[in-house]
Design an enzyme around this catalytic site. Sequence first.
Site, PDB file in Angstrom:
ATOM      1  CG  ASN A 217      -5.202   0.032   1.725  1.00  0.00           C
ATOM      2  OD1 ASN A 217      -4.538  -0.051   2.746  1.00  0.00           O
ATOM      3  ND2 ASN A 217      -6.322  -0.665   1.547  1.00  0.00           N
ATOM      4  NE  ARG A 218       1.996   4.855   1.193  1.00  0.00           N
ATOM      5  CZ  ARG A 218       2.144   6.061   1.723  1.00  0.00           C
ATOM      6  NH1 ARG A 218       1.331   7.030   1.368  1.00  0.00           N
ATOM      7  NH2 ARG A 218       3.082   6.298   2.601  1.00  0.00           N
TER       8      ARG A 218
END
Length: 413
Positions: A217-218
Amino acid sequence: MSPARTIVVGITGGIAAYKAVNVVRAFVLLGHDVHVVATPAALRFVGRPTLEAISRNRVHSDLYEGVAEVRHVAIGQGADLIVVAPATANSIAKLAAGLADDLLGNTILASTAPLVIAPAMHTEMWNNAATVANIAILRARGVTIVGPGVGQLTGTDSGSGRMEEPDTIVARALCVLDESVNDGQPVGQVQDLAGRRVLISAGGTREPLDPVRFLGNRSSGKQGVALAAAAAARGASVTLVAAHLEVAPPVGIDVRTVSTAAQLQDAVTEASHEADVIIMAAAVADYRPATVQTGKIKKDQVGQTLTLELVRNPDILSGLAASRRQGQIIIGFAAETEEDADALIAVGREKIRRKGCDYLVLNRVGWTTGFTTDDNAVVVLDVRGAIVKDASGTKMSVANSILDVIAHTTISD
Ligand code: CTP
């Protein structure tokens, strides 16, 4: 507004010196009498006329000027507060050693006023053992260290070492000033988390598909790292469980590096036994591949479409909340994409009920907001779903707002 005080702003020779102008300006606009003591190197970054116009006083720099007035001691003796912003690695080393080879060093040594410094340097310099030791010396002497923040540095790189934003420096400095004035004697850093053991998870987990690929994920980990730095600065003993941080963790804390959700769960569970406060800032993968291939997945063996089977990961936060020790405070995070503010709060209220934590830090994220940025905007919900804090600004100032809530919370049952 508090009564006017005499504030000495020391400026040393780093590029962040240009931001010191705003520190000076904020103190002046609050009605304080501000005297700038700039090192010769600082004046190569920002001009004397600018500082004189903004501070409305003469700028002092030369040790051998005003000798008849014994200026090298007089400035420090007259100060109610000294703020050094930016404080370079070199100036921090000189302060730690008690050197007085320039006007600023003399001023600080001659003063009994509280000292606040805002370090600014590259990450490698901040993490260098010499700087770490010097900061520890200053902290032990009661010097308040504000920041440094995490974010874009002078070049193209980013990390810990960026000077904290002027508004944050001024706010912390004024707290120190208020306390020293109230007590009638100088005090150092606000240590409102002293004696508390704070466990923070930060970053984003990665779930491997094969030896070269993962589902991730970011999350950059910047908000969690800022929380760790701020908690340590406020006296907490901090453990940081770090999953793929894009920024360097603060020095002087216990860092445990993990990759997957399962590893994060193990590390957090183990550390939770010792923690008074647990902050789950990490973005944890909800699912992981059912099987991890031992060799690289090859297209010609898969064909035109690849279907992945994923299995649910345990909800670590809910587990911690369900098995919490008496008095332990547990904070969850929720990054949501709801555009509408009321809908966002409604999602947060549902989530805090479901997770069973004491507070939920809620923010909106999108393709360009929330994750990798240096700023953040959050609301903190309590267990009843009430908004107890609404904060925005740098991730460091947001971290301090979240910690303000924790510092004033005691859970007795
Ligand atoms: N969290 C956790 N374990 C997981 C997933 C999330 O401990 N397996 C924690 C996060 O660290 C965060 C909080 O739960 O503090 C909320 O994370 P979020 O991903 O928003 O929650 P979800 O349970 O995934 O909720 P939803 O699927 O509805 O978004």
